[in-house]
Design a protein around this motif. Structure first.
Motif, PDB file in Angstrom:
ATOM      1  N   ASN A  60       0.830  -1.216   0.000  1.00  0.00           N
ATOM      2  CA  ASN A  60       0.000   0.000   0.000  1.00  0.00           C
ATOM      3  C   ASN A  60       0.864   1.266   0.000  1.00  0.00           C
ATOM      4  OD1 ASN A  60      -2.473  -1.335  -0.044  1.00  0.00           O
ATOM      5  ND2 ASN A  60      -2.380  -1.698   2.168  1.00  0.00           N
ATOM      6  N   ASP A  70      -7.960   8.009  -2.417  1.00  0.00           N
ATOM      7  CA  ASP A  70      -7.698   6.576  -2.199  1.00  0.00           C
ATOM      8  C   ASP A  70      -6.245   6.316  -1.785  1.00  0.00           C
ATOM      9  OD1 ASP A  70     -10.242   5.440  -2.840  1.00  0.00           O
ATOM     10  OD2 ASP A  70      -9.857   5.901  -4.945  1.00  0.00           O
ATOM     11  N   ILE A  92      -2.649   5.311   3.914  1.00  0.00           N
ATOM     12  CA  ILE A  92      -2.404   3.865   3.738  1.00  0.00           C
ATOM     13  C   ILE A  92      -0.922   3.492   3.832  1.00  0.00           C
ATOM     14  CG2 ILE A  92      -4.502   3.419   2.408  1.00  0.00           C
ATOM     15  CD1 ILE A  92      -2.769   3.472  -0.164  1.00  0.00           C
ATOM     16  N   ILE A 100      -4.625  -2.929  -0.690  1.00  0.00           N
ATOM     17  CA  ILE A 100      -6.009  -2.450  -0.828  1.00  0.00           C
ATOM     18  C   ILE A 100      -6.639  -2.953  -2.133  1.00  0.00           C
ATOM     19  CG2 ILE A 100      -5.809  -0.379   0.645  1.00  0.00           C
ATOM     20  CD1 ILE A 100      -5.485   1.257  -1.995  1.00  0.00           C
TER      21      ILE A 100
END
Ligand code: F6P
Length: 358
Positions: free
Chosen positions: A17, A59, A63, A70
Motif C-alpha cells: 500500500n 484513495d 495507507i 487495498i
C-alpha cells in the motif's frame, strides 16, 4: 489523458500500500487532471476477468502504514497463463483485450518473481508495463532489495528473540522455520539479527552431524539452549545430490509437515535432546510495513510514476547501491537472486561462530 492501471500480484507483503500510495500521489501531483488511475482487483485475475475500479486521489491517503494490499491479490502461475481452464481458454488474450477495453496507456504491476515473468510476457505482447519488486523473499533479480523484505526480517528476528527467552528458561533446543521460498535471504538476515546459533539455507546444504556437533559443543560449554534458524527451503547434503523428482518422492514418502520437523527428528536421534519446532509462517508477511519499507516503497512508487510519465515502459524500478534505477524486464524475468554462499554476510556470520551446518 493518461490512463494507468495498477495491480498487485502474487503473495502479499508489507509495503504494497505504501508503494501504491507513492505511485498514486506522484502521478496525480505530476499529471494532475491529465491522469486517470484504475485499480485492478486481485492481481492478474482482475485483468483477466475485467474487474477494476477508478482510484481518486483520496484513495492514496492514510495507507502508508497499512499491511496487505487495498487492491487484493491472487496467485496466477505463469505456466498456466496460456493453458485453457474454467477461467479462460487463454488468459493472456483476456488480459490484452481488457487492457484495450479499459483504454489503458500503461499498466503498473507490483509483484515478485512469478509476476515478473508474466509482466515481461505482457510487455512482449505489446502492453506498456512498468513494475515494482515486492516480496519478503528478496529474490527478485536486478535489485539489491525488494520491499517487504525488511519488515519480514523484523518479524522473524522478533520470533527468534521470543524463542530465546523460553529456550533459556527450559534449556531447550529450538528450530525456527523461516519463509523465503527457494532462497535464504530472510533466514540469513533474521538469523543474524535474532542471534541464531545455526542458520540453514537452501544455498548451503547441511549435514545433521555438523549441527549435532555444534549443539553438543554448546552443551559442553554450559550453554543451556541452542536455536536454529532454518529456511523453509533448507536442504540436506544428501538431498542436494538428488534430482527434483527424487527429492519430491522422498519428501512425500517421509510425510513431514515441513523441513524443520524432519530435521528435528534427525537431530533428536543424533543428540538425544528433545527438539521443539516453531513455524511463524504467514505472520512474516503480515502487519504494518517497517519504516525502512515505507521509505523504500515510497521511493519505488514515485520512481515508477516518473517512468510512466516519461513513457519508459518495459522496466522494473530497482535499487542498486542505494540509487533507484530502471532495469529492463527482459533481464529480470525468469532469473532468481539467491544468496551467494561465499558472500561477505555469510562470512561475517561464520566469523562470529554461527554454524551453517556444512
Ligand atoms: O513468496 C512469498 C512467500 O511467503 C514465500 O516465502 C512462501 O514460500 C510462499 O510465499 C507461501 O505462499 P502462499 O502464501 O501461497 O502459501
Amino acid at each position: 489523458m493518461e490512463r494507468v492501471g495498477i495491480l498487485t500480484s502474487g503473495g502479499d507483503c508489507q509495503g504494497l500500500n505504501a508503494a501504491i500510495r507513492g505511485l498514486g500521489k506522484a502521478l496525480y501531483l505530476e499529471l494532475g487532471g491529465g491522469v486517470e488511475l484504475y485499480g485492478i482487483e486481485d492481481g492478474y485475475r482482475g485483468l483477466i476477468e475485467g474487474n477494476y475500479r477508478r482510484m481518486e486521489p483520496h484513495d492514496f491517503s492514510g495507507i502508508i502504514n497499512l499491511g496487505g494490499t487495498i487492491l487484493g491479490t491472487s496467485r496466477m502461475p505463469f505456466k498456466l497463463m496460456r493453458v485453457a481452464d474454467d477461467m479462460s481458454p487463454d488468459k493472456v488474450r483476456n488480459m490484452k483485450d481488457n487492457y484495450r477495453k479499459m483504454r489503458l496507456d500503461c499498466l503498473v504491476i507490483l509483484g515478485g518473481n512469478g509476476t515478473h515473468k508474466t509482466a515481461n510476457l505482457l510487455s512482449e505482447e505489446g502492453l506498456n508495463v512498468v513494475t515494482l519488486p515486492k516480496t519478503i523473499d528478496n529474490d527478485v533479480w536486478g535489485t539489491d532489495v525488494t520491499f517487504g523484505f525488511q519488515s519480514a526480517v523484523d518479524v522473524a528476528a522478533n520470533v527468534l528473540d521470543c524463542i530465546h527467552t523460553t529456550a533459556t528458561s527450559h534449556g531447550r533446543i529450538f528450530i525456527v522455520e523461516v519463509m523465503g521460498h527457494k532462497v535464504g535471504w530472510l533466514t540469513l538476515h533474521a538469523g543474524i539479527a535474532g542471534s541464531a546459533d545455526a542458520i540453514l539455507l537452501p544455498e548451503i546444504p547441511y549435514r545433521v552431524e555438523s549441527i549435532a556437533e555444534m549443539i553438543e559443543r554448546r552443551s559442553k560449554d554450559g550453554k543451556r539452549f541452542s536455536i536454529l534458524a532454518a529456511a523453509e527451503g533448507a536442504i540436506s547434503a544428501d538431498e542436494a545430490k538428488m534430482s527434483k523428482k527424487e527429492l519430491k518422492a522422498k519428501r512425500a514418502a517421509e510425510n513431514f509437515p515441513s523441513v524443520s520437523y524432519r530435521l528435528a527428528k534427525d537431530l533428536e536421534k543424533a543428540t538425544g535432546h528433545e527438539i521443539r519446532v516453531t513455524v511463524p509462517g504467514h505472520i512474516q508477511r503480515g502487519g504494518s510495513p517497517c519504516p525502512y519499507d515505507r521509505v523504500l516503497s515510497t521511493r519505488f512508487g514515485a520512481a515508477a510514476a516518473k517512468l510512466v510519465k516519461e513513457k519508459k515502459y518495459g522496466n522494473m524500478v530497482a535499487m542498486r547501491n542505494n540509487v533507484i534505477v530502471p532495469v529492463p524486464l527482459k533481464e529480470v524475468a525468469g532469473r532468481l537472486k539467491a544468496v551467494e554462499p561465499g558472500c561477505e554476510l555469510v562470512g561475517t556470520a561464520r566469523s562470529i561462530g554461527i554454524c551453517f551446518g556444512d
